[in-house]
Design a protein around this motif. Sequence first.
Motif, PDB file in Angstrom:
ATOM      1  N   THR A   1       0.836  -1.206   0.000  1.00  0.00           N
ATOM      2  CA  THR A   1       0.000   0.000   0.000  1.00  0.00           C
ATOM      3  C   THR A   1       0.872   1.258   0.000  1.00  0.00           C
ATOM      4  O   THR A   1       0.628   2.202  -0.760  1.00  0.00           O
ATOM      5  CB  THR A   1      -0.916   0.010   1.251  1.00  0.00           C
ATOM      6  N   VAL A   2       1.892   1.249   0.840  1.00  0.00           N
ATOM      7  CA  VAL A   2       2.788   2.413   0.934  1.00  0.00           C
ATOM      8  C   VAL A   2       3.446   2.670  -0.424  1.00  0.00           C
ATOM      9  O   VAL A   2       3.483   3.813  -0.899  1.00  0.00           O
ATOM     10  CB  VAL A   2       3.856   2.187   2.023  1.00  0.00           C
ATOM     11  N   LEU A   3       3.922   1.620  -1.057  1.00  0.00           N
ATOM     12  CA  LEU A   3       4.604   1.795  -2.344  1.00  0.00           C
ATOM     13  C   LEU A   3       3.640   2.294  -3.416  1.00  0.00           C
ATOM     14  O   LEU A   3       3.987   3.144  -4.241  1.00  0.00           O
ATOM     15  CB  LEU A   3       5.261   0.484  -2.794  1.00  0.00           C
ATOM     16  N   ARG A   4       2.429   1.801  -3.371  1.00  0.00           N
ATOM     17  CA  ARG A   4       1.442   2.233  -4.357  1.00  0.00           C
ATOM     18  C   ARG A   4       1.128   3.726  -4.164  1.00  0.00           C
ATOM     19  O   ARG A   4       1.111   4.506  -5.131  1.00  0.00           O
ATOM     20  CB  ARG A   4       0.166   1.385  -4.223  1.00  0.00           C
ATOM     21  N   LEU A   5       0.928   4.134  -2.921  1.00  0.00           N
ATOM     22  CA  LEU A   5       0.592   5.538  -2.669  1.00  0.00           C
ATOM     23  C   LEU A   5       1.790   6.449  -2.957  1.00  0.00           C
ATOM     24  O   LEU A   5       1.645   7.575  -3.415  1.00  0.00           O
ATOM     25  CB  LEU A   5       0.101   5.718  -1.229  1.00  0.00           C
ATOM     26  N   LEU A   6       2.974   5.909  -2.690  1.00  0.00           N
ATOM     27  CA  LEU A   6       4.185   6.679  -2.975  1.00  0.00           C
ATOM     28  C   LEU A   6       4.342   6.892  -4.482  1.00  0.00           C
ATOM     29  O   LEU A   6       4.731   7.965  -4.943  1.00  0.00           O
ATOM     30  CB  LEU A   6       5.385   5.902  -2.422  1.00  0.00           C
ATOM     31  N   SER A   7       4.005   5.857  -5.246  1.00  0.00           N
ATOM     32  CA  SER A   7       4.160   5.983  -6.707  1.00  0.00           C
ATOM     33  C   SER A   7       3.154   6.982  -7.280  1.00  0.00           C
ATOM     34  O   SER A   7       3.362   7.532  -8.351  1.00  0.00           O
ATOM     35  CB  SER A   7       4.021   4.618  -7.392  1.00  0.00           C
ATOM     36  N   GLU A   8       2.070   7.222  -6.528  1.00  0.00           N
ATOM     37  CA  GLU A   8       1.112   8.221  -7.005  1.00  0.00           C
ATOM     38  C   GLU A   8       1.659   9.639  -6.863  1.00  0.00           C
ATOM     39  O   GLU A   8       1.362  10.506  -7.680  1.00  0.00           O
ATOM     40  CB  GLU A   8      -0.225   8.083  -6.252  1.00  0.00           C
ATOM     41  N   VAL A   9       2.456   9.895  -5.821  1.00  0.00           N
ATOM     42  CA  VAL A   9       3.021  11.246  -5.682  1.00  0.00           C
ATOM     43  C   VAL A   9       4.354  11.377  -6.424  1.00  0.00           C
ATOM     44  O   VAL A   9       4.799  12.488  -6.695  1.00  0.00           O
ATOM     45  CB  VAL A   9       3.204  11.674  -4.200  1.00  0.00           C
ATOM     46  N   ALA A  10       4.985  10.232  -6.731  1.00  0.00           N
ATOM     47  CA  ALA A  10       6.253  10.287  -7.475  1.00  0.00           C
ATOM     48  C   ALA A  10       6.178   9.299  -8.637  1.00  0.00           C
ATOM     49  O   ALA A  10       6.851   8.268  -8.652  1.00  0.00           O
ATOM     50  CB  ALA A  10       7.429   9.953  -6.555  1.00  0.00           C
ATOM     51  N   PRO A  11       5.321   9.609  -9.629  1.00  0.00           N
ATOM     52  CA  PRO A  11       5.053   8.626 -10.689  1.00  0.00           C
ATOM     53  C   PRO A  11       6.289   8.236 -11.501  1.00  0.00           C
ATOM     54  O   PRO A  11       6.307   7.170 -12.116  1.00  0.00           O
ATOM     55  CB  PRO A  11       4.010   9.331 -11.570  1.00  0.00           C
ATOM     56  N   GLU A  12       7.293   9.102 -11.519  1.00  0.00           N
ATOM     57  CA  GLU A  12       8.458   8.797 -12.344  1.00  0.00           C
ATOM     58  C   GLU A  12       9.486   7.922 -11.612  1.00  0.00           C
ATOM     59  O   GLU A  12      10.436   7.453 -12.223  1.00  0.00           O
ATOM     60  CB  GLU A  12       9.126  10.087 -12.839  1.00  0.00           C
ATOM     61  N   ALA A  13       9.261   7.695 -10.325  1.00  0.00           N
ATOM     62  CA  ALA A  13      10.234   6.915  -9.554  1.00  0.00           C
ATOM     63  C   ALA A  13      10.010   5.417  -9.760  1.00  0.00           C
ATOM     64  O   ALA A  13       8.889   4.971  -9.969  1.00  0.00           O
ATOM     65  CB  ALA A  13      10.119   7.266  -8.076  1.00  0.00           C
ATOM     66  N   ASP A  14      11.104   4.676  -9.694  1.00  0.00           N
ATOM     67  CA  ASP A  14      11.028   3.224  -9.860  1.00  0.00           C
ATOM     68  C   ASP A  14      10.917   2.590  -8.476  1.00  0.00           C
ATOM     69  O   ASP A  14      11.898   2.488  -7.741  1.00  0.00           O
ATOM     70  CB  ASP A  14      12.293   2.729 -10.587  1.00  0.00           C
ATOM     71  N   MET A  15       9.694   2.180  -8.134  1.00  0.00           N
ATOM     72  CA  MET A  15       9.445   1.672  -6.792  1.00  0.00           C
ATOM     73  C   MET A  15      10.198   0.362  -6.523  1.00  0.00           C
ATOM     74  O   MET A  15      10.543   0.053  -5.401  1.00  0.00           O
ATOM     75  CB  MET A  15       7.940   1.459  -6.586  1.00  0.00           C
ATOM     76  N   ALA A  16      10.424  -0.420  -7.610  1.00  0.00           N
ATOM     77  CA  ALA A  16      11.084  -1.714  -7.433  1.00  0.00           C
ATOM     78  C   ALA A  16      12.528  -1.544  -6.946  1.00  0.00           C
ATOM     79  O   ALA A  16      13.087  -2.447  -6.323  1.00  0.00           O
ATOM     80  CB  ALA A  16      11.063  -2.478  -8.756  1.00  0.00           C
ATOM     81  N   SER A  17      13.114  -0.380  -7.221  1.00  0.00           N
ATOM     82  CA  SER A  17      14.524  -0.211  -6.872  1.00  0.00           C
ATOM     83  C   SER A  17      14.721   0.441  -5.499  1.00  0.00           C
ATOM     84  O   SER A  17      15.840   0.716  -5.090  1.00  0.00           O
ATOM     85  CB  SER A  17      15.226   0.631  -7.948  1.00  0.00           C
ATOM     86  N   ILE A  18      13.635   0.681  -4.802  1.00  0.00           N
ATOM     87  CA  ILE A  18      13.773   1.372  -3.508  1.00  0.00           C
ATOM     88  C   ILE A  18      14.400   0.451  -2.463  1.00  0.00           C
ATOM     89  O   ILE A  18      13.963  -0.689  -2.262  1.00  0.00           O
ATOM     90  CB  ILE A  18      12.398   1.891  -3.031  1.00  0.00           C
ATOM     91  N   GLN A  19      15.440   0.958  -1.834  1.00  0.00           N
ATOM     92  CA  GLN A  19      16.084   0.192  -0.767  1.00  0.00           C
ATOM     93  C   GLN A  19      15.403   0.540   0.544  1.00  0.00           C
ATOM     94  O   GLN A  19      15.332   1.716   0.908  1.00  0.00           O
ATOM     95  CB  GLN A  19      17.575   0.526  -0.713  1.00  0.00           C
ATOM     96  N   PRO A  20      14.917  -0.481   1.238  1.00  0.00           N
ATOM     97  CA  PRO A  20      14.010  -0.222   2.360  1.00  0.00           C
ATOM     98  C   PRO A  20      14.650   0.480   3.555  1.00  0.00           C
ATOM     99  O   PRO A  20      13.936   1.077   4.353  1.00  0.00           O
ATOM    100  CB  PRO A  20      13.514  -1.626   2.740  1.00  0.00           C
ATOM    101  N   ASP A  21      15.967   0.399   3.682  1.00  0.00           N
ATOM    102  CA  ASP A  21      16.587   1.023   4.847  1.00  0.00           C
ATOM    103  C   ASP A  21      17.376   2.277   4.508  1.00  0.00           C
ATOM    104  O   ASP A  21      18.109   2.792   5.347  1.00  0.00           O
ATOM    105  CB  ASP A  21      17.495   0.004   5.571  1.00  0.00           C
ATOM    106  N   VAL A  22      17.243   2.727   3.281  1.00  0.00           N
ATOM    107  CA  VAL A  22      17.920   3.969   2.885  1.00  0.00           C
ATOM    108  C   VAL A  22      16.881   5.090   2.876  1.00  0.00           C
ATOM    109  O   VAL A  22      15.721   4.879   2.505  1.00  0.00           O
ATOM    110  CB  VAL A  22      18.570   3.816   1.488  1.00  0.00           C
ATOM    111  N   ARG A  23      17.304   6.260   3.306  1.00  0.00           N
ATOM    112  CA  ARG A  23      16.416   7.410   3.399  1.00  0.00           C
ATOM    113  C   ARG A  23      15.672   7.600   2.068  1.00  0.00           C
ATOM    114  O   ARG A  23      16.286   7.677   1.008  1.00  0.00           O
ATOM    115  CB  ARG A  23      17.292   8.637   3.713  1.00  0.00           C
ATOM    116  N   LEU A  24      14.341   7.667   2.165  1.00  0.00           N
ATOM    117  CA  LEU A  24      13.528   7.746   0.947  1.00  0.00           C
ATOM    118  C   LEU A  24      13.865   8.969   0.108  1.00  0.00           C
ATOM    119  O   LEU A  24      13.935   8.902  -1.121  1.00  0.00           O
ATOM    120  CB  LEU A  24      12.042   7.785   1.318  1.00  0.00           C
TER     121      LEU A  24
END
Lengths: 391, 83
Positions: free
Chosen positions: B9-32
């Motif tokens: 859910t978090v990733l989906r909502l995040l992709s709505e505010v940052a549509p150009e970002a690649d959610m698959a590459s997000i490292q979970p422990d690095v500052r967003l």
Amino acid sequence: MAEFLMPILGADMTAGTLVEWHKQPGDAVHRGDIIAEVETDKADVEVEIFMNGVVEKILVETGEKVPVGTPLAIIKLDAGEVEPAAPPPAAPPVAAPASASRPAHAAALQPAAGRAPISPAARQLAAELHVDLATLTGKGPEGRIQRRDIQAAADAQRTAPPQPAPAAPDRGARMRQAIAAAMSRSNREIPHFHLMSTIDMARAVAWLSEENSRRRIADRLLYGVLLIKATALALRDVPELNGLWVDDRVVPNESVHTGIAVSLPGGGLVAPALHDADRQSLDDLMKNLRDLVMRARAGSLRSSEMSDPTVTITSLGDEGAEAVYGLIYPPQVALVGFGRLLERPVSVDGQVVSRPAVIATLAADHRVADGHRGSRFLATLERLLQEPEKL
Amino acid sequence: MTNDEIRDTVLRLLSEVAPEADMASIQPDVRLRDQIDIDSMDALNFLIAIDAELHVDIAESDYPKMTTLNAIVEYLSAALASQ
């Protein structure tokens, strides 16, 4: 009858493409209605009409790109309706440097000494058909190049082996070119001076935290809203900074329409107007700012938002640099910048303490104001931000 | 709601505010904000969307805890458990 013209939506616009008509012949229009959608290099803009009447005739079809000022439609005005004054020449389009923002063939369209004469209509046709006038011999009187010469050359080009056409620049590239044109003009024509003040934001931040702690998340205020309101109010105190430079003089504005610099996902930025920012409550400003930023990023702005700003505010946000020394967006005469909010050592009652502070900068046009008045603006801004509850 | 569901859910909502970002590459422990280009308005819109979907109204004083994907999931998981 009145003509509805392709509006100038900012100093960096020379032409627009009619994307869609929202009204058709026979439809009634009222002041503020969206009549059409126009694509510029920066955004798809919903164009508002500022007269009451009925659409009589549409002159430009969808898909056509026409220069600003071109009649788009004829409006039959309602009884008693006065034809609106021509829009102020507030934002004369920037003559974009040919090398930067015109397709190469346009360079050949400039009249050159000793060249054959050519009518404007033929010149326009040549541009449309990508005919290089330098390679053309006119067959009209005195070697005048006529439309039929252009057409013949275009036909010949068509039967010639096709050459790879230069790819149409995408929105991102055109955006960069539009910014380049406006900022080059700014740097060339406006004698800028810059002032800065470090403003103690402890009271504003504390007030905002207290205020937001009582609000549900959807109703909370962003700190940037305080900066916008304080800037708009401070401009009332030094109104010449809220003017526009037109025909070698400053034209004052009664309203403060702050252009808010919004960075866009694909790169570049737009600075559409938050209208009457000095008169809006913080809650209304917040609501309207959210809406404006969302639509700016979606590439969907209204014509008045593009053409009305009287000043620009740029805030680098909480990840930005400490200060910004900007270029003024012509024909505006001032740009107010805010760096990142940072804890800084500040002297309070003789003691150095750490306080949240922001560096506010003013870029101003020296033809309009000087350091004394600019300083007064920053001092007023600082004073206003010390009483956030009154904003 | 499991942590995986919260994360999705978090990733989906995040992709709505940052549509150009690649959610698959997000490292979970690095500052967003070191990974995706969002500003305070995007961040607020993201948190408003979280509230609308999960009914968790995150206090402003807790914003500084919302630094990484894992931190957000952890926070929301605790908040949902206490409801």
